[in-house]
Design an enzyme around this catalytic site. Sequence first.
Site, short mmCIF file in Angstrom:
data_model
loop_
_atom_site.label_atom_id
_atom_site.label_comp_id
_atom_site.label_asym_id
_atom_site.label_seq_id
_atom_site.Cartn_x
_atom_site.Cartn_y
_atom_site.Cartn_z
N CYS A 213 4.70 26.63 -53.16
CA CYS A 213 3.79 27.09 -52.11
C CYS A 213 4.59 27.27 -50.82
O CYS A 213 5.46 26.46 -50.51
CB CYS A 213 2.68 26.07 -51.87
SG CYS A 213 1.62 25.81 -53.29
N ALA A 214 4.27 28.30 -50.08
CA ALA A 214 4.95 28.54 -48.80
C ALA A 214 4.57 27.45 -47.80
O ALA A 214 5.38 27.06 -46.96
CB ALA A 214 4.57 29.91 -48.25
#
Length: 139
Positions: A50-51
């Site tokens: 996930c960013a």
Amino acid sequence: MATDAFEEIVETFEFLDDWEDRYAHVIDMGKAMDPLEDALKVPATKVEGCASQVWLVPRVEGGVFSFRGDSDAMIVRGLIATLAALYNGVPVEEVPRVDARAELGRLQLTEHLSAQRSNGLRAMIERIRGVAATEGTVG
């Protein structure tokens, strides 16, 4: 196969005319979630891929799956709330069979997410499915 809570989101989205309103609703759902305690924001609960920073804490009680989650990004908190509506309360053995892609497609969410957000959403779904598959085979 969607839960009542998820069906409510689908119905709400049907009344919201444009993506800006839907986006705002997703963010509002994230704001409404209780935050995770810092003690639960540990490497074991962190979702890789996930960013944003994302943590998911699953629980199985009486054969029923649920999870809590948190993120440092408001839209991601809303995505976590959406996934919670989709998965919480589902029998643990059914969780891996929930077609999250099709259900989320009903919301047209992924069409409006960046590639990084879409990858993060997939990573969260895979974590949920993997935990449920493991928990569903225990006991």
